[in-house]
Design an enzyme around this catalytic site. Structure first.
Site, short mmCIF file in Angstrom:
data_model
loop_
_atom_site.label_atom_id
_atom_site.label_comp_id
_atom_site.label_asym_id
_atom_site.label_seq_id
_atom_site.Cartn_x
_atom_site.Cartn_y
_atom_site.Cartn_z
N SER A 1 0.96 -1.13 -0.14
CA SER A 1 -0.21 -0.01 -0.12
C SER A 1 0.75 1.14 0.06
O SER A 1 1.87 1.39 1.15
CB SER A 1 -0.85 -0.05 1.12
OG SER A 1 -1.28 1.10 1.50
N HIS B 1 -1.31 -1.29 -4.04
CA HIS B 1 -2.78 -0.94 -3.44
C HIS B 1 -2.65 0.44 -3.38
O HIS B 1 -1.76 1.03 -2.57
CB HIS B 1 -2.74 -1.89 -2.05
CG HIS B 1 -4.08 -1.57 -1.34
ND1 HIS B 1 -5.12 -2.36 -1.56
CD2 HIS B 1 -4.43 -0.68 -0.36
CE1 HIS B 1 -6.18 -2.14 -0.73
NE2 HIS B 1 -5.58 -1.09 -0.12
N ASP C 1 -4.67 3.52 -1.69
CA ASP C 1 -5.83 4.11 -0.76
C ASP C 1 -6.01 5.36 -0.99
O ASP C 1 -5.75 6.16 -0.78
CB ASP C 1 -5.09 3.73 0.62
CG ASP C 1 -5.00 2.65 1.01
OD1 ASP C 1 -6.13 1.68 0.93
OD2 ASP C 1 -4.02 2.01 1.52
N MET D 1 -8.88 8.27 0.13
CA MET D 1 -9.67 8.81 1.03
C MET D 1 -9.86 10.05 0.92
O MET D 1 -9.30 11.14 0.26
CB MET D 1 -8.83 8.75 2.46
CG MET D 1 -7.96 7.32 2.57
SD MET D 1 -6.90 7.46 4.26
CE MET D 1 -6.64 5.71 4.05
N HIS E 1 -8.56 1.15 -3.80
CA HIS E 1 -9.40 1.06 -2.60
C HIS E 1 -10.20 2.41 -2.21
O HIS E 1 -9.57 3.03 -1.71
CB HIS E 1 -8.54 0.59 -1.25
CG HIS E 1 -9.32 0.42 -0.10
ND1 HIS E 1 -8.50 -0.12 1.09
CD2 HIS E 1 -10.40 0.34 0.05
CE1 HIS E 1 -9.64 -0.17 2.08
NE2 HIS E 1 -10.62 0.09 1.59
N MET F 1 -12.05 4.62 -0.41
CA MET F 1 -12.63 4.85 1.18
C MET F 1 -13.30 6.34 0.87
O MET F 1 -12.95 7.35 1.55
CB MET F 1 -11.43 4.68 2.23
CG MET F 1 -11.21 3.42 2.39
SD MET F 1 -9.52 3.43 3.43
CE MET F 1 -8.33 3.49 1.94
N MET G 1 -11.50 -5.73 5.98
CA MET G 1 -10.39 -4.58 7.01
C MET G 1 -10.06 -5.26 8.39
O MET G 1 -10.81 -5.65 9.15
CB MET G 1 -11.02 -3.29 7.12
CG MET G 1 -11.52 -2.34 6.07
SD MET G 1 -9.81 -2.10 4.96
CE MET G 1 -8.93 -1.25 6.24
N GLY H 1 -8.75 4.52 7.27
CA GLY H 1 -8.69 5.75 7.61
C GLY H 1 -7.00 6.18 7.61
O GLY H 1 -6.52 7.27 7.38
N PHE H 2 -6.07 5.43 8.21
CA PHE H 2 -5.12 5.57 8.52
C PHE H 2 -4.05 4.23 8.55
O PHE H 2 -4.48 3.23 8.82
CB PHE H 2 -4.77 5.99 9.95
CG PHE H 2 -5.70 7.37 10.29
CD1 PHE H 2 -5.00 8.44 10.04
CD2 PHE H 2 -6.74 7.10 10.84
CE1 PHE H 2 -5.86 9.75 10.33
CE2 PHE H 2 -7.58 8.28 11.16
CZ PHE H 2 -7.07 9.41 10.69
N GLY H 3 -2.85 4.52 8.11
CA GLY H 3 -1.68 3.62 8.09
C GLY H 3 -1.11 3.15 9.40
O GLY H 3 -1.48 3.89 10.31
N GLY H 4 -0.67 2.26 9.69
CA GLY H 4 0.28 2.11 11.00
C GLY H 4 -0.39 1.73 12.16
O GLY H 4 0.07 1.96 13.13
N ASP I 1 -6.53 -6.17 4.96
CA ASP I 1 -5.83 -4.86 4.94
C ASP I 1 -5.85 -4.29 6.44
O ASP I 1 -6.73 -3.86 6.89
CB ASP I 1 -6.80 -4.08 3.82
CG ASP I 1 -6.30 -2.64 3.57
OD1 ASP I 1 -4.90 -2.30 4.09
OD2 ASP I 1 -6.67 -1.86 2.89
N GLY I 2 -4.57 -3.85 6.82
CA GLY I 2 -4.44 -3.09 7.94
C GLY I 2 -3.57 -3.78 8.87
O GLY I 2 -3.94 -4.86 9.34
N GLY I 3 -2.69 -3.07 9.26
CA GLY I 3 -1.78 -3.72 10.69
C GLY I 3 -1.06 -5.11 10.13
O GLY I 3 -0.89 -6.03 10.94
N GLY J 1 1.25 -1.68 4.15
CA GLY J 1 1.98 -0.39 3.95
C GLY J 1 3.18 -0.26 4.86
O GLY J 1 4.34 -0.31 4.44
N SER J 2 2.98 -0.07 6.26
CA SER J 2 4.05 0.45 6.94
C SER J 2 5.06 -0.61 7.10
O SER J 2 6.37 -0.53 7.12
CB SER J 2 3.66 0.60 8.35
OG SER J 2 2.61 1.16 8.46
#
Ligand code: DX5
Ligand code: ZN
Length: 227
Positions: A13, A38, A40, A42, A71, A73, A142, A147-150, A180-182, A202-203
């Site tokens: 991402s 990916h 994102d 927003m 994606h 959002m 999800m 809404g946020f990475g990390g 997706d996420g974490g 992402g991170s």
């Protein structure tokens, strides 16, 4: 049972990329073996953050061969589907939440000739997509609130990943199951064991201390033999 030839696919991402060197970083991810990019999107309304739009997709389209999974959002995604398709998105993922006409949105994506994906927030149940599952190519769970990475991976989403895995395995059409996420080398094996086969990260890729290739490798190695 539907089959895929690669056990787990990686979707870096770019939300976590260095935007002053975006092209370079995407090329690096491609060279390191990423399967898709990916993107994102927003709008500061559907989620509390604002990120990027079709201009970024258009720019990336010129510098990578990888699919650009987009994606959305955003509130009222219907309004922007065509713009993203024209910019070069290769698939469009839309949320279940806040969309009174999800069926129509998916029809529109398919009408543009693109694969469609549906995305479920952590509070959204599996049954909410039962009536559209035969129209989509991908289901994205999800594993954080969008809404946020990390953010921290939410293990309580694994029950839903498992039930979607079962539901998708019963179909005779291949539908991808993505998370997706974490997603990190610690959480990835859990999500894959629950049934995910595409990992957005992402991170843990763009923010890895050893660089993008090291981040991607760490993720790939973490899920070897799982799933
Ligand atoms: C979250 C986005 C994710 C995000 C993931 O709202 O949909 O794609 O970039 O970032 P990490 O991997 O840092 O949690
Ligand atoms: Zn995303």
């Amino acid at each position: 049972m539907p089959v895929d030839n690669k056990p787990v696919r990686m979707a870096p991402s770019i939300l976590a990329a260095d935007f002053t060197r975006l092209g370079e970083q995407v090329r690096e991810a491609e060279a390191a073996g990423a399967d898709r990019i990916h993107v994102d999107v927003m709008d500061g309304h559907f989620v509390p953050n604002i990120s990027m739009g079709p201009l970024v997709v258009e720019a990336l389209r010129k510098i990578t061969r990888l699919p650009l999974e987009t994606h959305l959002m955003i509130s009222n995604p219907d309004q922007y589907l065509e713009a993203f398709a024209k910019a070069g998105s290769t698939s469009l993922l839309v949320h279940v939440e806040g969309n009174n006409h999800l069926h129509r949105t998916i029809q529109s994506i398919r009408g543009l000739g693109l694969p469609a994906g549906v995305v479920l927030n952590p509070a959204t149940p599996t049954w909410s997509i039962e009536e559209v599952i035969d129209m989509v190519d991908l289901v994205l769970v999800m594993t954080v609130n969008p809404g946020f990475g990390g953010q921290q991976y939410l293990p309580e989403t694994e029950g839903k990943i498992r039930s979607l895995r079962r539901l998708l395995d019963q179909r005779d059409r291949f539908v991808e199951l993505e998370v997706d996420g974490g997603i990190t080398a610690a959480s990835a094996p859990r999500a894959v064991a629950a049934g995910a086969r595409v990992l957005v990260a992402g991170s843990s890729i763009f923010g890895h201390a050893g660089g993008i290739a090291a981040g991607l490798d760490a993720l790939v190695n973490s899920v070897k033999g799982t799933g």
